[in-house]
Design an enzyme around this catalytic site. Structure first.
Site, PDB file in Angstrom:
ATOM      1  N   MET A 102      32.927  38.638  37.688  1.00 23.33           N
ATOM      2  CA  MET A 102      32.264  39.925  37.857  1.00 23.33           C
ATOM      3  C   MET A 102      32.241  40.416  39.295  1.00 23.33           C
ATOM      4  O   MET A 102      31.315  41.088  39.722  1.00 23.33           O
ATOM      5  CB  MET A 102      30.844  39.869  37.284  1.00 23.33           C
ATOM      6  CG  MET A 102      30.788  39.498  35.820  1.00 23.33           C
ATOM      7  SD  MET A 102      31.876  40.556  34.821  1.00 23.33           S
ATOM      8  CE  MET A 102      30.946  42.072  34.863  1.00 23.33           C
ATOM      9  N   ARG A 103      33.296  40.095  40.045  1.00 21.08           N
ATOM     10  CA  ARG A 103      33.384  40.634  41.403  1.00 21.08           C
ATOM     11  C   ARG A 103      34.723  41.315  41.623  1.00 21.08           C
ATOM     12  O   ARG A 103      35.763  40.832  41.159  1.00 21.08           O
ATOM     13  CB  ARG A 103      33.225  39.510  42.437  1.00 21.08           C
ATOM     14  CG  ARG A 103      31.787  39.101  42.670  1.00 21.08           C
ATOM     15  CD  ARG A 103      31.703  38.038  43.720  1.00 21.08           C
ATOM     16  NE  ARG A 103      32.142  38.509  45.032  1.00 21.08           N
ATOM     17  CZ  ARG A 103      31.360  39.166  45.886  1.00 21.08           C
ATOM     18  NH1 ARG A 103      30.130  39.486  45.527  1.00 21.08           N
ATOM     19  NH2 ARG A 103      31.800  39.541  47.072  1.00 21.08           N
ATOM     20  N   LEU A 104      34.667  42.405  42.330  1.00 19.88           N
ATOM     21  CA  LEU A 104      35.885  43.111  42.712  1.00 19.88           C
ATOM     22  C   LEU A 104      36.664  42.235  43.690  1.00 19.88           C
ATOM     23  O   LEU A 104      36.096  41.704  44.645  1.00 19.88           O
ATOM     24  CB  LEU A 104      35.480  44.429  43.378  1.00 19.88           C
ATOM     25  CG  LEU A 104      36.511  45.547  43.463  1.00 19.88           C
ATOM     26  CD1 LEU A 104      37.092  45.830  42.102  1.00 19.88           C
ATOM     27  CD2 LEU A 104      35.888  46.781  44.068  1.00 19.88           C
ATOM     28  N   ASN A 119      43.425  39.594  33.977  1.00 15.98           N
ATOM     29  CA  ASN A 119      42.011  39.768  33.676  1.00 15.98           C
ATOM     30  C   ASN A 119      41.852  40.157  32.222  1.00 15.98           C
ATOM     31  O   ASN A 119      42.670  40.920  31.684  1.00 15.98           O
ATOM     32  CB  ASN A 119      41.428  40.871  34.568  1.00 15.98           C
ATOM     33  CG  ASN A 119      39.964  41.161  34.253  1.00 15.98           C
ATOM     34  OD1 ASN A 119      39.129  40.275  34.276  1.00 15.98           O
ATOM     35  ND2 ASN A 119      39.684  42.415  33.930  1.00 15.98           N
ATOM     36  N   HIS A 121      39.450  42.238  29.750  1.00 13.90           N
ATOM     37  CA  HIS A 121      38.459  43.300  29.910  1.00 13.90           C
ATOM     38  C   HIS A 121      38.008  43.761  28.526  1.00 13.90           C
ATOM     39  O   HIS A 121      38.852  43.982  27.650  1.00 13.90           O
ATOM     40  CB  HIS A 121      39.071  44.471  30.691  1.00 13.90           C
ATOM     41  CG  HIS A 121      38.140  45.619  30.867  1.00 13.90           C
ATOM     42  ND1 HIS A 121      37.111  45.618  31.795  1.00 13.90           N
ATOM     43  CD2 HIS A 121      38.064  46.803  30.226  1.00 13.90           C
ATOM     44  CE1 HIS A 121      36.453  46.749  31.690  1.00 13.90           C
ATOM     45  NE2 HIS A 121      36.995  47.491  30.764  1.00 13.90           N
ATOM     46  N   SER A 148      41.299  44.138  26.271  1.00 14.01           N
ATOM     47  CA  SER A 148      42.626  44.259  26.876  1.00 14.01           C
ATOM     48  C   SER A 148      42.835  43.132  27.882  1.00 14.01           C
ATOM     49  O   SER A 148      41.870  42.698  28.536  1.00 14.01           O
ATOM     50  CB  SER A 148      42.762  45.602  27.627  1.00 14.01           C
ATOM     51  OG  SER A 148      42.498  46.707  26.776  1.00 14.01           O
ATOM     52  N   ASP A 157      40.553  47.426  37.066  1.00 11.66           N
ATOM     53  CA  ASP A 157      40.872  47.565  35.629  1.00 11.66           C
ATOM     54  C   ASP A 157      41.973  48.581  35.389  1.00 11.66           C
ATOM     55  O   ASP A 157      42.120  49.098  34.279  1.00 11.66           O
ATOM     56  CB  ASP A 157      39.613  47.940  34.831  1.00 11.66           C
ATOM     57  CG  ASP A 157      38.525  46.908  34.993  1.00 11.66           C
ATOM     58  OD1 ASP A 157      37.343  47.277  34.934  1.00 11.66           O
ATOM     59  OD2 ASP A 157      38.848  45.735  35.219  1.00 11.66           O
TER      60      ASP A 157
HETATM   61  N1  LIG Z   1      40.787  44.259  42.446  1.00 13.90           N
HETATM   62  C1  LIG Z   1      40.348  43.955  41.202  1.00 13.90           C
HETATM   63  N2  LIG Z   1      39.337  43.083  41.058  1.00 13.90           N
HETATM   64  C2  LIG Z   1      38.898  42.783  39.797  1.00 13.90           C
HETATM   65  C3  LIG Z   1      39.457  43.398  38.665  1.00 13.90           C
HETATM   66  C4  LIG Z   1      40.536  44.322  38.867  1.00 13.90           C
HETATM   67  O1  LIG Z   1      41.119  44.869  37.896  1.00 13.90           O
HETATM   68  N3  LIG Z   1      40.952  44.562  40.138  1.00 13.90           N
HETATM   69  N4  LIG Z   1      38.935  43.145  37.390  1.00 13.90           N
HETATM   70  C5  LIG Z   1      37.593  42.584  37.453  1.00 13.90           C
HETATM   71  C6  LIG Z   1      36.882  42.277  36.181  1.00 13.90           C
HETATM   72  N5  LIG Z   1      36.033  43.426  35.855  1.00 13.90           N
HETATM   73  C7  LIG Z   1      36.270  44.025  34.632  1.00 13.90           C
HETATM   74  O2  LIG Z   1      37.130  43.575  33.848  1.00 13.90           O
HETATM   75  C8  LIG Z   1      34.998  43.900  36.706  1.00 13.90           C
HETATM   76  C9  LIG Z   1      34.304  43.001  37.501  1.00 13.90           C
HETATM   77  C10 LIG Z   1      33.295  43.471  38.348  1.00 13.90           C
HETATM   78  C11 LIG Z   1      32.973  44.806  38.400  1.00 13.90           C
HETATM   79  C12 LIG Z   1      31.903  45.276  39.336  1.00 13.90           C
HETATM   80  O3  LIG Z   1      31.549  46.438  39.374  1.00 13.90           O
HETATM   81  N6  LIG Z   1      31.384  44.314  40.134  1.00 13.90           N
HETATM   82  C13 LIG Z   1      30.368  44.649  41.152  1.00 13.90           C
HETATM   83  C14 LIG Z   1      29.159  43.740  40.953  1.00 13.90           C
HETATM   84  C15 LIG Z   1      28.668  43.899  39.520  1.00 13.90           C
HETATM   85  C16 LIG Z   1      27.545  42.903  39.244  1.00 13.90           C
HETATM   86  O4  LIG Z   1      27.333  41.987  40.063  1.00 13.90           O
HETATM   87  O5  LIG Z   1      26.898  43.077  38.169  1.00 13.90           O
HETATM   88  C17 LIG Z   1      30.915  44.374  42.543  1.00 13.90           C
HETATM   89  O6  LIG Z   1      31.861  43.533  42.664  1.00 13.90           O
HETATM   90  O7  LIG Z   1      30.362  44.972  43.463  1.00 13.90           O
HETATM   91  C18 LIG Z   1      33.653  45.715  37.588  1.00 13.90           C
HETATM   92  C19 LIG Z   1      34.663  45.264  36.733  1.00 13.90           C
HETATM   93  C20 LIG Z   1      37.582  41.367  38.343  1.00 13.90           C
HETATM   94  N7  LIG Z   1      37.908  41.854  39.662  1.00 13.90           N
HETATM   95  N1  LIG Z   2      34.595  43.423  33.661  1.00 20.19           N
HETATM   96  C1  LIG Z   2      34.815  42.066  33.271  1.00 20.19           C
HETATM   97  C2  LIG Z   2      34.128  41.787  31.970  1.00 20.19           C
HETATM   98  O1  LIG Z   2      33.171  42.459  31.608  1.00 20.19           O
HETATM   99  N2  LIG Z   2      34.635  40.757  31.278  1.00 20.19           N
HETATM  100  C3  LIG Z   2      34.012  40.361  30.041  1.00 20.19           C
HETATM  101  O2  LIG Z   2      32.978  39.415  30.309  1.00 20.19           O
HETATM  102  C4  LIG Z   2      32.810  38.621  29.132  1.00 20.19           C
HETATM  103  C5  LIG Z   2      32.825  37.180  29.558  1.00 20.19           C
HETATM  104  O3  LIG Z   2      32.456  36.386  28.457  1.00 20.19           O
HETATM  105  P1  LIG Z   2      32.637  34.782  28.597  1.00 20.19           P
HETATM  106  O4  LIG Z   2      31.999  34.401  29.907  1.00 20.19           O
HETATM  107  O5  LIG Z   2      31.916  34.255  27.384  1.00 20.19           O
HETATM  108  O6  LIG Z   2      34.110  34.511  28.581  1.00 20.19           O
HETATM  109  C6  LIG Z   2      33.991  38.934  28.196  1.00 20.19           C
HETATM  110  O7  LIG Z   2      33.570  39.826  27.170  1.00 20.19           O
HETATM  111  C7  LIG Z   2      34.970  39.644  29.115  1.00 20.19           C
HETATM  112  O8  LIG Z   2      35.798  40.568  28.433  1.00 20.19           O
END
Ligand SMILES: Nc1nc2c(c(=O)[nH]1)N[C@@H](CN(C=O)c1ccc(C(=O)N[C@@H](CCC(=O)O)C(=O)O)cc1)CN2
Ligand SMILES: NCC(=O)N[C@@H]1O[C@H](COP(=O)([O-])[O-])[C@@H](O)[C@H]1O
Length: 229
Positions: A102-104, A119, A121, A148, A157
């Site tokens: 959950m980190r960018l 990833n 999603h 996806s 994403d």
């Molecule tokens: N550069 C990239 N980094 C990540 C991607 C990507 O496609 N490009 N996918 C993510 C996974 N993800 C959704 O699938 C996702 C993860 C985190 C966030 C987000 O907004 N994170 C915040 C903190 C959120 C929180 O702590 O609740 C942040 O990092 O500031 C959005 C989508 C993995 N990384």
């Molecule tokens: N943006 C990223 C995101 O939301 N990913 C989602 O987090 C869950 C992790 O479940 P898990 O820890 O049980 O695998 C999954 O639903 C995955 O698609």
């Protein structure tokens, strides 16, 4: 980090590292598939930004090295990413899977690993990038939803989508019931997609997904469940 390589059954097993921030059920699907040899691969490390992630316990229970790095211990996101990927590279994975991470991730480490970082999603990209996808799908009146798997790029994403699994949105669904239905399809979707990557059948070439040497016109539709559940 190891460069992409064509599969050689006689070579060492395909090496996978996983990034996870939470429960780790997708990680568990990979662990179970590798253990049953349904997935010809070995998990070489699990890395998290949260020391309390259940995913780390799942890794340790499977004898997989597990490491948590505290973002608060680093002066910047870039410094955190630098250490994170130094630790990942030390495990020499062929593929890194973000499974509920959950980190960018910063542009530099992501671009340096193009085609070797995926990833999962919880939406049918490009719909509902970001967070809270199930609630947003319901609010938008979506009749179909799903998950996806995409190559990770600097665009959150927004990377090329390899595969998808679709589920129906049912009357009376809330974010929890819909999320449960999607999650049940994520696990086979992830295993089937990683199996194609491990076999060298799916590759990223000039931002296009290629399957068996042919560019895909649309994501692979895998592990879908049109049954009402
Ligand atoms: N550069 C990239 N980094 C990540 C991607 C990507 O496609 N490009 N996918 C993510 C996974 N993800 C959704 O699938 C996702 C993860 C985190 C966030 C987000 O907004 N994170 C915040 C903190 C959120 C929180 O702590 O609740 C942040 O990092 O500031 C959005 C989508 C993995 N990384
Ligand atoms: N943006 C990223 C995101 O939301 N990913 C989602 O987090 C869950 C992790 O479940 P898990 O820890 O049980 O695998 C999954 O639903 C995955 O698609």
């Amino acid at each position: 980090m190891a460069a992409p390589r064509a599969p050689d059954p006689a070579a060492r097993p395909y090496r996978i590292a996983v990034l996870a921030s939470g429960r780790g059920s997708n990680l568990q699907a990979l662990i179970d598939a590798a253990a049953s040899q349904a997935l010809p691969a070995t998990l070489v490390g699990v890395f998290s930004d949260r020391a309390d992630a259940l995913a780390l316990e799942r890794a340790r229970g499977a004898g997989i090295p597990a490491l948590a790095l505290d973002p608060g211990a680093f002066p910047s996101r870039a410094a955190f990413d630098l250490e994170l990927f130094a630790q990942i590279d030390a495990a020499a994975p062929d593929l890194v899977v973000c499974a509920g991470y959950m980190r960018l991730l910063g542009a530099a480490p992501v671009e340096a690993r193009a085609g070797r970082l995926v990833n999962i999603h919880p939406s049918l990209l490009p719909a509902f990038k970001g967070l809270r996808t199930h609630r947003r799908a319901l609010e938008a009146g979506a009749r179909e939803h799903g998950a996806s798997i995409h190559f990770v790029t600097a665009d959150l994403d927004g990377g090329p989508v390899v595969s998808q699994a679709r589920v129906p949105v049912l009357a009376g669904d809330d974010a929890a019931t819909l999320g449960t239905r999607v999650l049940a399809r994520e696990h086979p979707l992830l295993v089937e997609t990683v199996r194609l990557l491990a076999a060298g059948r799916v590759v990223l070439h000039e931002r296009r997904i290629h399957l068996d040497g042919r560019a895909l016109a649309a994501p692979l539709q895998l592990a879908s469940n049109n049954r009402f559940a």
